[in-house]
Motif scaffolding. Structure first.
Motif, short mmCIF file in Angstrom:
data_model
loop_
_atom_site.label_atom_id
_atom_site.label_comp_id
_atom_site.label_asym_id
_atom_site.label_seq_id
_atom_site.Cartn_x
_atom_site.Cartn_y
_atom_site.Cartn_z
N PRO A 1 45.47 35.39 44.78
CA PRO A 1 46.59 35.09 43.62
C PRO A 1 46.11 35.70 42.32
N SER A 2 47.13 35.88 41.47
CA SER A 2 46.86 36.23 40.20
C SER A 2 45.98 35.18 39.31
N GLY A 3 45.23 35.75 38.67
CA GLY A 3 44.01 34.98 37.86
C GLY A 3 43.08 34.34 38.63
N SER A 4 42.66 34.87 40.11
CA SER A 4 41.60 34.27 40.72
C SER A 4 40.24 35.00 40.72
N GLY A 5 40.40 36.15 39.95
CA GLY A 5 39.12 36.72 39.69
C GLY A 5 38.74 37.82 40.15
N LYS A 6 40.07 38.68 40.61
CA LYS A 6 39.82 39.88 41.39
C LYS A 6 39.54 41.25 40.28
N SER A 7 40.03 41.03 39.20
CA SER A 7 39.69 42.43 38.32
C SER A 7 38.39 42.07 37.64
N THR A 8 37.91 40.75 37.61
CA THR A 8 36.53 40.67 37.05
C THR A 8 35.68 41.03 38.08
N VAL B 1 36.45 29.64 31.20
CA VAL B 1 36.89 29.89 32.38
C VAL B 1 35.84 30.60 33.28
N ALA C 1 35.31 32.66 35.78
CA ALA C 1 36.23 33.64 36.45
C ALA C 1 35.55 34.13 37.88
N TYR D 1 33.93 33.38 31.12
CA TYR D 1 34.55 33.89 29.89
C TYR D 1 34.51 32.58 28.71
N MET E 1 36.25 31.11 25.44
CA MET E 1 37.23 31.15 24.33
C MET E 1 37.03 29.94 23.58
P1 ADP Z 1 42.88 38.52 38.80
O1 ADP Z 1 42.50 39.83 38.46
O2 ADP Z 1 42.60 38.09 40.08
O3 ADP Z 1 44.21 38.30 38.21
P2 ADP Z 1 40.89 38.01 36.57
O4 ADP Z 1 39.52 38.44 36.87
O5 ADP Z 1 41.67 39.00 35.70
O6 ADP Z 1 41.72 37.65 37.83
O7 ADP Z 1 40.73 36.88 35.69
C1 ADP Z 1 40.22 35.66 36.46
C2 ADP Z 1 40.12 34.50 35.34
O8 ADP Z 1 39.34 34.77 34.02
C3 ADP Z 1 41.54 33.99 34.79
O9 ADP Z 1 41.53 32.64 34.56
C4 ADP Z 1 41.72 34.82 33.51
O10 ADP Z 1 42.60 34.01 32.58
C5 ADP Z 1 40.35 34.97 32.84
N1 ADP Z 1 39.97 35.97 32.21
C6 ADP Z 1 40.07 37.37 32.57
N2 ADP Z 1 39.47 37.99 31.80
C7 ADP Z 1 39.44 37.63 30.50
C8 ADP Z 1 38.85 37.83 29.23
N3 ADP Z 1 38.61 39.04 28.72
N4 ADP Z 1 38.71 36.73 28.34
C9 ADP Z 1 39.05 35.34 28.72
N5 ADP Z 1 39.41 35.09 30.04
C10 ADP Z 1 39.48 35.94 30.91
#
Ligand code: ADP
Ligand code: ADP
Length: 222
Positions: free
Chosen positions: A41-48, A20, A22, A13, A15
């Motif tokens: 952990p939170s922020g590790s890339g799971k949702s991505t 980042v 991800a 991503y 910004m």
């Molecule tokens: P998780 O689901 O494990 O919490 P995410 O996949 O949401 O992790 O996020 C992985 C990394 O990418 C984090 O550092 C998060 O801040 C960053 N990130 C996620 N979505 C975005 C976005 N739309 N824009 C910028 N950074 C993002």
């Protein structure tokens, strides 16, 4: 027999204040009928990762094959067709439509697929029966507990009979008893031969899966 085959996928991503990474060269194969859990952990890339696997987002590099199809070669309408017909999503926040009743929420995605009214109702009722909510058909989501709302979301996902269920922290907003019911429903999909990918913080929920993978700083560990 792979449903999912991701090879060296990365996603960053950008910004105003930097970049980042991800996901960093993630490779993953999930066979038809497997139940896997992805933790980390939170922020590790799971949702991505979930968004890419669910065809809601694309990777910057690497190859993602879904059911033998190279997703890079698919047009947007083909991607949304696969999403609608073959993938069921379950989210932490349920994502129900507040103005629609329980049965209307479950039937809605079937409308997008052009399934006739009588068939939609039949499939919605049978999905709601499977999650134990036959008695709540005309309730609105706000009249239900969190656990009940998540069971409506599961009924919505299974009414379309998808090959893959992608569940992102489905028990994140639930007490442990409702969470266990949700996990048992996911397990029963797996027992019906469906592929399930669960994203969770909870090690006890992850233990329902055949295989647990961990994401840390955008890398996947087996
Ligand atoms: P998780 O689901 O494990 O919490 P995410 O996949 O949401 O992790 O996020 C992985 C990394 O990418 C984090 O550092 C998060 O801040 C960053 N990130 C996620 N979505 C975005 C976005 N739309 N824009 C910028 N950074 C993002
Ligand atoms: P859960 O732990 O399953 O999320 P809650 O603590 O949210 O359950 O709710 C407990 C009970 O209260 C449930 O049986 C549910 O039906 C009822 N309930 C919760 N919210 C509402 C509401 N807004 N209107 C009516 N009943 C509700």
């Amino acid at each position: 027999n792979a449903l999912i085959n991701a090879a060296d996928i990365s996603r960053h991503y950008t910004m105003a204040d930097g970049t980042v990474q991800a996901l960093d060269n993630v490779s993953l194969t999930v066979n038809v009928g497997e139940f896997i859990a992805i933790t980390g952990p939170s922020g590790s890339g799971k949702s991505t990762l979930m968004n890419i696997l669910g065809l809601l987002d694309t990777c910057d590099s690497g190859t993602y094959m879904f059911s033998g199809l190279d997703t890079k070669t698919l047009a947007d309408n083909e991607l949304s067709r696969i999403r609608n017909e073959r993938i069921g999503f379950i989210f932490q926040s349920f994502n129900l439509i507040p103005t629609l009743s329980v049965v209307e929420n479950v039937a809605l995605p079937l409308t997008y697929r052009g399934i006739p009214t009588a068939k939609r109702l039949e499939r919605s009722l049978s999905a709601l029966e499977a999650v134990g909510l036959s008695g709540r058909l005309s309730h609105k989501p706000y009249e239900l507990s969190g656990g009940q709302q998540q069971r409506v979301a599961i009924a919505r996902a299974i009414a379309a009979d998808p090959d893959l269920i992608l569940a992102d922290e489905p028990c994140g907003n639930l007490d442990s008893r409702s969470g266990k019911e949700v996990m048992e429903l996911l397990l029963s999909r797996h027992k019906c031969g469906k592929t399930v990918i669960l994203i969770t913080h909870s090690l006890s929920d992850a233990k329902y899966a055949d295989r647990i993978l961990t994401v840390c700083d955008g890398k996947l560990y087996k």
